[in-house]
Design a protein around this motif. Structure first.
Motif, PDB file in Angstrom:
ATOM      1  N   UNK A  63      -7.049 -41.317  65.963  1.00  0.00           N
ATOM      2  CA  UNK A  63      -7.625 -40.762  67.180  1.00  0.00           C
ATOM      3  C   UNK A  63      -8.712 -41.650  67.751  1.00  0.00           C
ATOM      4  N   UNK A  64      -9.566 -42.180  66.879  1.00  0.00           N
ATOM      5  CA  UNK A  64     -10.630 -43.076  67.333  1.00  0.00           C
ATOM      6  C   UNK A  64     -10.056 -44.360  67.922  1.00  0.00           C
ATOM      7  N   UNK A  65      -8.910 -44.795  67.404  1.00  0.00           N
ATOM      8  CA  UNK A  65      -8.255 -45.980  67.964  1.00  0.00           C
ATOM      9  C   UNK A  65      -7.831 -45.757  69.407  1.00  0.00           C
ATOM     10  N   UNK A  66      -7.324 -44.551  69.693  1.00  0.00           N
ATOM     11  CA  UNK A  66      -6.937 -44.210  71.073  1.00  0.00           C
ATOM     12  C   UNK A  66      -8.171 -44.191  71.974  1.00  0.00           C
ATOM     13  N   UNK A  67      -9.231 -43.563  71.518  1.00  0.00           N
ATOM     14  CA  UNK A  67     -10.451 -43.441  72.321  1.00  0.00           C
ATOM     15  C   UNK A  67     -11.119 -44.792  72.549  1.00  0.00           C
ATOM     16  N   UNK A  68     -10.989 -45.700  71.588  1.00  0.00           N
ATOM     17  CA  UNK A  68     -11.599 -47.032  71.734  1.00  0.00           C
ATOM     18  C   UNK A  68     -10.972 -47.820  72.870  1.00  0.00           C
ATOM     19  N   UNK A  69      -9.792 -47.391  73.320  1.00  0.00           N
ATOM     20  CA  UNK A  69      -9.095 -48.058  74.429  1.00  0.00           C
ATOM     21  C   UNK A  69      -9.362 -47.355  75.761  1.00  0.00           C
ATOM     22  N   UNK A  70     -10.368 -46.458  75.769  1.00  0.00           N
ATOM     23  CA  UNK A  70     -10.737 -45.715  76.986  1.00  0.00           C
ATOM     24  C   UNK A  70      -9.600 -44.830  77.483  1.00  0.00           C
ATOM     25  N   UNK A  71      -8.851 -44.258  76.544  1.00  0.00           N
ATOM     26  CA  UNK A  71      -7.731 -43.397  76.900  1.00  0.00           C
ATOM     27  C   UNK A  71      -8.062 -41.934  76.629  1.00  0.00           C
ATOM     28  N   UNK A  72      -7.167 -41.047  77.079  1.00  0.00           N
ATOM     29  CA  UNK A  72      -7.288 -39.620  76.798  1.00  0.00           C
ATOM     30  C   UNK A  72      -6.587 -39.297  75.483  1.00  0.00           C
ATOM     31  N   UNK A  73      -7.259 -38.518  74.651  1.00  0.00           N
ATOM     32  CA  UNK A  73      -6.686 -38.072  73.386  1.00  0.00           C
ATOM     33  C   UNK A  73      -6.529 -36.562  73.421  1.00  0.00           C
ATOM     34  N   UNK A  74      -5.332 -36.082  73.131  1.00  0.00           N
ATOM     35  CA  UNK A  74      -5.078 -34.646  73.090  1.00  0.00           C
ATOM     36  C   UNK A  74      -5.108 -34.127  71.667  1.00  0.00           C
ATOM     37  N   UNK A  75      -5.835 -33.034  71.460  1.00  0.00           N
ATOM     38  CA  UNK A  75      -5.994 -32.460  70.125  1.00  0.00           C
ATOM     39  C   UNK A  75      -5.849 -30.945  70.204  1.00  0.00           C
ATOM     40  N   UNK A  76      -5.209 -30.371  69.195  1.00  0.00           N
ATOM     41  CA  UNK A  76      -5.192 -28.923  69.002  1.00  0.00           C
ATOM     42  C   UNK A  76      -6.074 -28.618  67.799  1.00  0.00           C
ATOM     43  N   UNK A  77      -7.317 -28.216  67.999  1.00  0.00           N
ATOM     44  CA  UNK A  77      -8.232 -28.036  66.867  1.00  0.00           C
ATOM     45  C   UNK A  77      -7.772 -27.006  65.836  1.00  0.00           C
ATOM     46  N   UNK A  78      -6.900 -26.067  66.237  1.00  0.00           N
ATOM     47  CA  UNK A  78      -6.401 -25.081  65.274  1.00  0.00           C
ATOM     48  C   UNK A  78      -5.543 -25.748  64.197  1.00  0.00           C
ATOM     49  N   UNK A  79      -4.989 -26.913  64.496  1.00  0.00           N
ATOM     50  CA  UNK A  79      -4.214 -27.652  63.505  1.00  0.00           C
ATOM     51  C   UNK A  79      -2.740 -27.322  63.472  1.00  0.00           C
ATOM     52  N   UNK A  80      -2.344 -26.210  64.079  1.00  0.00           N
ATOM     53  CA  UNK A  80      -0.947 -25.814  64.116  1.00  0.00           C
ATOM     54  C   UNK A  80      -0.773 -24.776  65.206  1.00  0.00           C
ATOM     55  N   UNK A  81       0.473 -24.479  65.537  1.00  0.00           N
ATOM     56  CA  UNK A  81       0.721 -23.460  66.560  1.00  0.00           C
ATOM     57  C   UNK A  81       0.329 -22.069  66.068  1.00  0.00           C
ATOM     58  N   UNK A  82      -0.178 -21.279  66.988  1.00  0.00           N
ATOM     59  CA  UNK A  82      -0.451 -19.881  66.674  1.00  0.00           C
ATOM     60  C   UNK A  82       0.875 -19.145  66.503  1.00  0.00           C
ATOM     61  N   UNK A  83       1.013 -18.401  65.424  1.00  0.00           N
ATOM     62  CA  UNK A  83       2.272 -17.693  65.172  1.00  0.00           C
ATOM     63  C   UNK A  83       2.331 -16.327  65.854  1.00  0.00           C
ATOM     64  N   UNK A  84       1.176 -15.872  66.394  1.00  0.00           N
ATOM     65  CA  UNK A  84       1.143 -14.537  66.987  1.00  0.00           C
ATOM     66  C   UNK A  84       0.425 -14.482  68.333  1.00  0.00           C
ATOM     67  N   UNK A  85       0.106 -15.638  68.888  1.00  0.00           N
ATOM     68  CA  UNK A  85      -0.517 -15.674  70.200  1.00  0.00           C
ATOM     69  C   UNK A  85      -2.031 -15.566  70.200  1.00  0.00           C
ATOM     70  N   UNK A  86      -2.644 -15.391  69.035  1.00  0.00           N
ATOM     71  CA  UNK A  86      -4.100 -15.307  68.963  1.00  0.00           C
ATOM     72  C   UNK A  86      -4.702 -16.694  68.759  1.00  0.00           C
TER      73      UNK A  86
END
Length: 241
Positions: free
Chosen positions: A104-127
């Motif tokens: 991720x830091x490698x992407x940011x070092x190139x002045x690019x946009x980095x997309x992250x899902x902080x939850x780490x995985x998809x929500x299984x129930x919409x919460x």
């Protein structure tokens, strides 16, 4: 090159036609420079809808399973994600997490946009579930803003396990950039990382208006799966008469 072919020729127009997403707050995404876009994760389609509406290219940290699936479907999926410039992330342990941060830091070092899902995985129930602190580590080490993003309606459009999406309205809402420069040099302080991550998750929650669960999504999913299995076992043991 394939990224832009997908976005403007193959996939982007189709996604806009099927989902007809309403975009709010796009002005909060900077036209230049590095930034992290941190969003909730409700559906497989999230990976494609957000890039389709952004003016700039965004690189996501995608789970390694997308790159290692078996058979023809697995190979096609892996080829697709690689061609779109997405980065595989091994989620199996602490060292794997450090590798994801380096990528991720490698992407940011190139002045690019980095997309992250902080939850780490998809929500299984919409919460919305508790965020992992990797997003905070990257924000501090790279010294970049974090733009919260809420995907609304994608769970109903394509819930887990559904291949063909439903026709359901979708809203993609971007919030004001979060500046954590006041914590510069404190990326090794656990309490600081937790505070930053919670602030990011609260910003996402304010945009998405989901129900929040103060528990990691993977843990909650495992608990629900175990509880459902237990119910099924007890049901099968009930007498028929």
């Amino acid at each position: 090159m394939f990224y832009y072919v997908l976005k403007y020729v193959l996939l982007g127009p189709l996604l806009r036609l099927v989902f007809r997403p309403r975009i709010e707050g796009l002005e909060h995404v900077p036209d230049t420079g590095a930034a992290i876009i941190a969003g909730n994760h409700l559906s497989f389609s999230d990976h494609f809808l957000m890039p389709a509406v952004l003016k700039r290219r965004i690189t996501f940290l995608a789970k390694a399973e997308y790159f290692t699936g078996p058979g023809l479907k697995g190979r096609l999926t892996a080829a697709f994600f690689r061609s779109a410039g997405q980065i595989p992330v091994d989620r199996s342990g602490k060292e794997a997490g450090q590798a994801a941060i380096r990528e991720g830091l490698g992407v940011l070092s190139k002045d690019q946009l980095l997309g992250i899902y902080p939850e780490g995985t998809r929500s299984h129930d919409g919460r919305l579930y508790k965020g992992k602190v990797g997003v905070a580590v990257m924000a501090l080490r790279a010294g970049v803003p974090v733009i919260p993003c809420a995907m609304i309606g994608t769970f109903e459009a394509q819930p887990p396990g559904k291949v063909v999406p439903n026709l359901h309205p979708v809203v993609i809402r971007f919030g004001k950039p979060l500046d954590f420069s006041r914590y510069a040099g404190m990326e090794n302080e656990k309490a600081v990382l937790r505070a930053i991550t919670d602030e990011i998750m609260y910003a996402i929650l304010s945009l998405s208006e989901q129900e929040y669960v103060d528990k990691y999504a993977a843990v909650a999913k495992a608990e629900d799966t175990a509880a459902n299995s237990d119910k099924e076992r007890r049901f099968r043991k009930l007498p028929l008469s």
